[in-house]
Scaffold this motif. Structure first.
Motif, PDB file in Angstrom:
ATOM      1  N   VAL A 128      68.542 134.918  -5.457  1.00 35.56           N
ATOM      2  CA  VAL A 128      67.282 135.346  -5.836  1.00 35.56           C
ATOM      3  C   VAL A 128      66.408 134.638  -4.770  1.00 35.56           C
ATOM      4  O   VAL A 128      66.497 133.322  -4.552  1.00 35.56           O
ATOM      5  N   VAL A 129      65.582 135.455  -4.299  1.00 39.53           N
ATOM      6  CA  VAL A 129      64.724 134.935  -3.086  1.00 39.53           C
ATOM      7  C   VAL A 129      63.741 133.932  -3.484  1.00 39.53           C
ATOM      8  O   VAL A 129      63.756 132.865  -3.106  1.00 39.53           O
ATOM      9  N   SER A 130      63.344 133.869  -4.882  1.00 40.30           N
ATOM     10  CA  SER A 130      62.341 132.960  -5.428  1.00 40.30           C
ATOM     11  C   SER A 130      62.646 132.733  -6.845  1.00 40.30           C
ATOM     12  O   SER A 130      62.659 133.831  -7.523  1.00 40.30           O
ATOM     13  N   GLN A 146      68.013 142.975  -1.930  1.00 40.79           N
ATOM     14  CA  GLN A 146      67.518 141.495  -2.596  1.00 40.79           C
ATOM     15  C   GLN A 146      66.159 141.942  -3.409  1.00 40.79           C
ATOM     16  O   GLN A 146      65.858 142.955  -3.540  1.00 40.79           O
ATOM     17  N   ARG A 147      65.726 140.487  -3.922  1.00 40.11           N
ATOM     18  CA  ARG A 147      64.486 140.475  -4.727  1.00 40.11           C
ATOM     19  C   ARG A 147      63.771 139.421  -4.707  1.00 40.11           C
ATOM     20  O   ARG A 147      64.052 138.380  -3.794  1.00 40.11           O
ATOM     21  N   LYS A 148      62.457 139.356  -4.976  1.00 39.62           N
ATOM     22  CA  LYS A 148      61.604 138.057  -5.071  1.00 39.62           C
ATOM     23  C   LYS A 148      61.022 138.008  -6.411  1.00 39.62           C
ATOM     24  O   LYS A 148      60.334 138.922  -7.052  1.00 39.62           O
ATOM     25  N   ILE A 149      61.111 136.932  -7.184  1.00 32.52           N
ATOM     26  CA  ILE A 149      60.315 136.536  -8.322  1.00 32.52           C
ATOM     27  C   ILE A 149      59.326 135.743  -8.131  1.00 32.52           C
ATOM     28  O   ILE A 149      59.497 134.714  -7.536  1.00 32.52           O
ATOM     29  N   LEU A 150      58.123 136.147  -8.658  1.00 32.59           N
ATOM     30  CA  LEU A 150      57.135 135.138  -8.467  1.00 32.59           C
ATOM     31  C   LEU A 150      56.019 135.549  -9.422  1.00 32.59           C
ATOM     32  O   LEU A 150      55.920 136.554 -10.287  1.00 32.59           O
ATOM     33  N   GLU A 172      62.121 130.141 -10.392  1.00 31.50           N
ATOM     34  CA  GLU A 172      61.337 129.026 -10.901  1.00 31.50           C
ATOM     35  C   GLU A 172      61.906 128.625 -12.158  1.00 31.50           C
ATOM     36  O   GLU A 172      62.583 129.045 -12.634  1.00 31.50           O
ATOM     37  N   ARG A 202      54.850 136.592 -14.497  1.00 29.97           N
ATOM     38  CA  ARG A 202      56.041 136.491 -13.544  1.00 29.97           C
ATOM     39  C   ARG A 202      56.590 137.824 -13.405  1.00 29.97           C
ATOM     40  O   ARG A 202      56.693 138.672 -14.578  1.00 29.97           O
TER      41      ARG A 202
END
Lengths: 356, 374, 137
Positions: free
Chosen positions: B6-8, C16-20, B10, C26
């Motif tokens: 997972v790139v980012s 791929q992915r990005k969680i933010l 939390e 979110r």
């Protein structure tokens, strides 16, 4: 005073083979000789030992012989007394549990002929299940083909505890033949006595073993659905006979919840298990494992989520109720009509083919 | 092992809302960080044995110890439960605190180690391995975080050794129950297990029974199921066998204070089983004269059920019937962390429970049963 | 509704992915088979971080024993209970009529039109070196 069950369809009664000698006219020359040589007798299925209270209500036991062996008594008590229109004979006989598949096929064959000649021919209200040698599904399919033309056979009989989970494609020759001839699969509480009755080994007591039967029914349903039997045979119906009924909602909830996450394991299951079960599965009402409070009973039956599921039965001569209280009080009129008449007629299409 | 990245991401710290007072989680599965972490507590003789012959389980066809592979990595773990510092899910106390204990406001967490020692066919090894699991729990978990309470793992098929293990650890209040798997070799009410009941009752310890991944007998009475989904449904059956067997063998006539907790076995089957037991007992009570009153009475007095996987009735209100029939005092919340079918305490129940019921199920019933305030 | 920069093109590799967090929510942004998708990172079932689940193919079947694969890496399995969600529509596979996760429109804008800023954008400055990925919320 007329019976409240007048004209109902009793989906589970038990004529019984009195002794193996009674099957002699229906056996081949080989098996007649073997019957004598090997002293083949007392082949009653051990799921219902004759003297156990469950096997025969005291007032339903003949003066001599095991419960269900007396034709006149059955006719008077099961047919005349309740005033049923039809009654479906599920003959529980040990042939379904033999180890030798040829012997099983021969004795199932003989039992089916005996049912035909000595029960169905003697009262036009009687219908029956074809007893199948589950040891060999091809032989079982042949037996279905042999008898399918006699529309008084309305179902085929399997047992709740067998050699393999019943959804396995090993058994599909049976389902193919049954579907073709509009014969529902009747799965009756019982056993072929191949495996431990529970995952924890052997119960000490008969009552303990019998209580555990709900587990057998649950896993057979799970197997039918998971193996895609209803995807493969979309017209097939399954009737669970003497299962107890009220265990089913909990099983549907768990199965449905699991399916949401595990679906990709069995992608041929394309609707919710609850939907599939309500489309294809029916339950006879005896025994009805319910609370004594009528409102709570109606609540748990509502949890089933379908008015089409329940089929009337007395389970004669098994001891499930006292006197004439076949069903507890508290059923709404419409529901009763479905249970007594409409659901059985819808489930057993062949009933309409020999209207009397 | 998780293979995606997972790139980012939390931390989940703020994910769950606290539920007022704390929650008692009756089913946490702690894990070892390495293959030798538990084995280090074994005597040398058994360490060597385990590394060559392994901990052999009944009906385990392949090296992988779950015969029915789960539909989730790590043999059925929540995908977000791998600790950032490495190791298996639930092997890192720090991450467990963050992701579960703190995040879900867990006041007490009851450990269910699922010890292979209870199921291994080598009985001597089983006893030694259970002792090792018990030492491991003390050192790695219960001494380090007072919220965590341990299980006395026992090798129940050898009742004498199980009693010896109980005697060894029962005085230590880090342990609040005795852990036995549900798939025992014989139905659990059978006489061979009665010495364990005697010890449990004498020490006032409940017995918690949790499904293991293998068993001595087929997972159906009609042979072996094909699919994991069938196996998972069948997990709810040994608990029913335990209830049926213990009641009909007269265990509770003899052990009037014995308490049994059925963990992760579901609970919607309880009312129908009670009704069926009563009905069949009425017909055949002559067979079991030692059962002096209707079976449902014993069920109500001696059995508790953890809630995960929470039942999801098709109509939410149906579940309220079930809870009413069982009694909200018999249910105890559990998460099953870190398994895939985890229940979050603030979201697991989709029905409106009264405040009293919610508090009882999420905390008070367990506090009373496990004597967590003593 | 407003658009927010969530990543530079090329930052999220294919598959791929990005969680933010964007605008107090979110979200997960996925790069799948040349397209971008964004979903709220909360499973409607029990609130798990849906976007950290495994991306899988759609498995279908027309008869027992047959496994038909399509839509490679376009189904998101919730990391808790394994529910499958179509990343294009948010539709859950198990019960399409009832369960859905919130999805967001994702566009790829050439750099000249937008300012580069923090990923939960509140300020803008302009660069023209790269193309940006923006999310409209």
């Amino acid at each position: 005073m007329s019976s409240p069950y007048l004209g109902a369809i009793d989906c589970d009664i038990h004529p019984a083979v009195p002794n193996t000698a009674a099957l002699t006219p229906y056996l081949s020359a080989y098996w007649r000789e073997m019957r004598v040589l090997r002293e083949l007798d007392r082949m009653d299925l051990m799921s219902y030992p004759p003297n156990v209270p469950l096997s025969g209500r005291p007032d339903w036991r003949p003066k001599t012989g095991s419960p269900g062996t007396d034709f006149d008594l059955l006719r008077a008590q099961a047919l005349d007394h309740f005033g049923v229109r039809y009654a479906i004979c599920n003959c529980l006989y040990g042939a379904q549990a033999f180890y030798d598949e040829n012997m099983a096929a021969a004795f199932c064959h003989a039992t089916n002929d005996w049912i035909q000649k000595e029960w169905l021919d003697r009262d036009p209200r009687l219908r029956a299940s074809i007893i199948l040698p589950l040891q060999n599904p091809d032989l079982a399919a042949e037996e279905i083909e042999r008898l399918a033309a006699d529309k008084r056979f309305v179902q085929v009989l399997l047992l709740s505890r067998c050699e393999l989970p019943l959804g396995r494609n090993y058994y599909w020759p049976i389902y193919r033949a049954a579907e073709r001839h509009s014969l529902p699969l009747g799965i009756h509480s019982g056993s072929m006595f191949r495996h431990s009755p529970t995952q924890c080994g052997y119960p000490s007591f008969f009552v303990e073993d019998h209580v555990s039967q709900t587990q057998a029914f649950a896993v057979q349903l799970a197997s039918f659905v998971s193996e895609g039997v209803f995807a493969k045979f979309p017209e097939l119906k399954v009737v669970l006979i003497e299962s107890g009924v009220t265990w089913l909602p909990a099983m549907i909830w768990r199965f449905g919840k699991d399916w949401r996450g595990i679906r990709a394991e069995i992608p041929w299951v394309k609707s919710t298990p609850g939907t599939i079960i309500r489309d294809h599965v029916r339950l006879t009402v005896q025994p009805l494992d319910g609370p004594s409070n009528p409102q709570d009973l109606q609540r748990i039956l509502e949890h089933l989520g379908s008015e089409d599921i329940l089929l009337f039965s007395t389970d004669y001569p098994h001891w499930q109720f006292e006197g004439d209280a076949v069903l507890p009080s508290g059923f709404p009129e419409n529901t009763l009509r479905k249970i007594l008449f409409e659901n059985p007629l819808a489930t057993y299409p062949r009933l309409k083919e020999t209207v009397q | 092992m998780s293979t995606h990245s997972v790139v980012s991401s939390e931390p989940e710290g703020s994910r769950s809302k606290p539920v007022g007072s704390g929650v008692v989680d009756c089913d946490i599965h702690p894990a070892a960080s390495s293959p030798t972490e538990v084995a280090q507590y074994l005597p040398e003789r058994w360490r060597k044995h385990v590394s060559t012959f392994g901990v052999r389980l009944p009906n385990q066809p392949t090296i992988n110890i779950v015969p029915y592979p789960r539909m989730a990595p790590g043999h059925g773990m929540r995908m977000d439960s791998w600790p950032p510092n490495g190791g298996a899910p639930a092997s890192d106390l720090g991450f467990m605190r963050e992701q579960l204990l703190d995040a879900c406001n867990i006041e007490f967490g009851i450990l269910q180690p699922l010890s292979g020692g209870s199921m291994t066919t080598n009985q001597e090894l089983g006893s030694a391995f259970c002792n090792a699991m018990n030492e491991w729990q003390l050192e790695k978990w219960t001494r380090k975080d007072k919220r965590l309470k341990g299980a006395i793992c026992v090798a129940q098929e050898d009742a004498d050794s199980a009693v010896a293990t109980i005697e060894r650890y029962a005085k230590n209040r880090d342990f609040v129950h005795i852990a036995i798997p549900t798939r025992t070799m014989e139905p659990f009410g059978r006489k061979r297990y009665w010495p364990i009941f005697e010890a449990a009752e004498r020490w006032n310890l409940p017995i918690c029974m949790h499904a293991p991944a293998t068993g001595y007998h087929c997972n159906t009475p009609s042979g072996w199921a094909s699919y994991y989904i069938e196996e998972h449904i069948a997990f709810s059956h040994p608990p029913q066998t335990i209830v049926t067997s213990m009641i009909l063998e007269g265990v509770f006539e003899r052990f009037t204070r014995l308490r049994i907790v059925l963990v992760e076995g579901g609970f919607a089957w309880v009312p129908p089983l009670a009704w069926r037991l009563d009905k069949q007992w009425q017909i055949m009570r002559d067979e079991v004269p030692h059962v002096k009153r209707p079976p449902s009475g014993y069920l109500r007095e001696h059995f508790w059920f953890t809630t995960q996987p929470v039942e999801e009735s098709e109509r939410p209100s149906d579940l309220l019937d079930t809870i009413r029939w069982i009694g909200s005092d018999r249910l105890m919340f559990s998460t099953d962390y870190p398994h895939w079918d985890f229940d979050d305490p603030s979201r697991a129940f989709k029905i409106e429970l009264s405040r009293e019921d919610r508090k009882a199920i999420l905390r008070d019933n367990a506090v009373a049963l496990f004597r967590l305030n003593e | 509704m407003s658009r927010h920069v969530v990543a530079r093109v090329g930052e999220i590799a294919p598959g791929q992915r990005k969680i933010l967090e964007v605008s107090g929510r979110r979200i997960g942004v996925f790069h799948s088979n040349g397209e971008y998708f964004a979903l709220l990172d909360r499973c409607p079932h029990q609130g798990a971080s849906l976007c950290s689940g495994m991306l899988v193919s759609l498995v279908d079947s027309s008869e027992p024993g047959e496994y038909r694969m399509s839509r490679q890496a376009e189904m998101l399995r919730c990391p808790w209970h394994g529910w499958e969600f179509d990343i294009r529509t948010g539709q859950s596979w198990c019960d399409p009529a009832k369960v859905r996760v919130k999805t967001y429109l994702v566009t790829v804008e050439p750099g000249a039109e937008l300012a580069k800023g923090p990923y939960v954008a509140t300020t803008y400055s302009v660069t023209v070196e790269d193309d940006y990925v923006l999310v409209e919320i």
